[in-house]
Design a protein around this motif. Structure first.
Motif: not given
Length: 151
Positions: A40-53
């Motif tokens: 998830f480093a490429t997203t600029g977000l922690a994985p948990a935040y990515g799953y929320v999105i």
């Protein structure tokens, strides 16, 4: 006591760790968290935040209650997540009566494909290590075990 007896006693005193669900689950959690953070480093977000999105983009107007249930996190933890994502202008809240609805912003929708790619990268990473069948079996076993233990 001989050195051999001391060594065997130390081994016995530590062997419980390898048969302890608490210890082995935390060990696994640390390993998969490292992999997820890298993916998830490429997203600029922690994985948990990515799953929320991902959930918010998939269902605009999802309630905070439904999000916390789907993610198996407390409402207060989810509130902190949403606060952070609002600060990054990736989601927005709208209140309808007593219900809080969460919507993706344009910026959140634009980031979603990158988040989806990170999820796929994570999946591919652990499937490459474990093998597809073992990865699927481990995930299914953890899911059903969690269900049983939460009852």
């Amino acid at each position: 006591m001989t050195n051999e007896n001391l060594t065997n006693e130390a081994d016995d005193n530590e062997s419980f760790l390898h048969n302890c669900l608490y210890f082995t689950t935390n060990r696994l959690s640390r390993a998969i968290t490292r992999m997820a953070d890298e993916a998830f480093a490429t997203t600029g977000l922690a994985p948990a935040y990515g799953y929320v999105i991902r959930l918010v983009v998939a269902k605009p107007g999802i309630t905070q209650k439904e999000l916390s249930e789907k993610l198996y996190i407390t409402p207060s933890t989810l509130t902190r997540f949403i606060d952070k994502l609002e600060g990054k202008r990736l989601v927005e809240r709208k209140v309808q009566g007593k219900t809080v609805l969460v919507y993706p912003t344009e910026k959140g929708r634009e980031l979603e494909p990158t988040i989806r790619a990170a999820s796929k990268k994570l999946l591919q990473t652990y499937q490459d290590i474990l093998g597809v069948e073992a990865a699927v079996l481990l995930t299914q076993t953890q899911e059903s075990t969690s269900d049983q233990l939460e009852r």
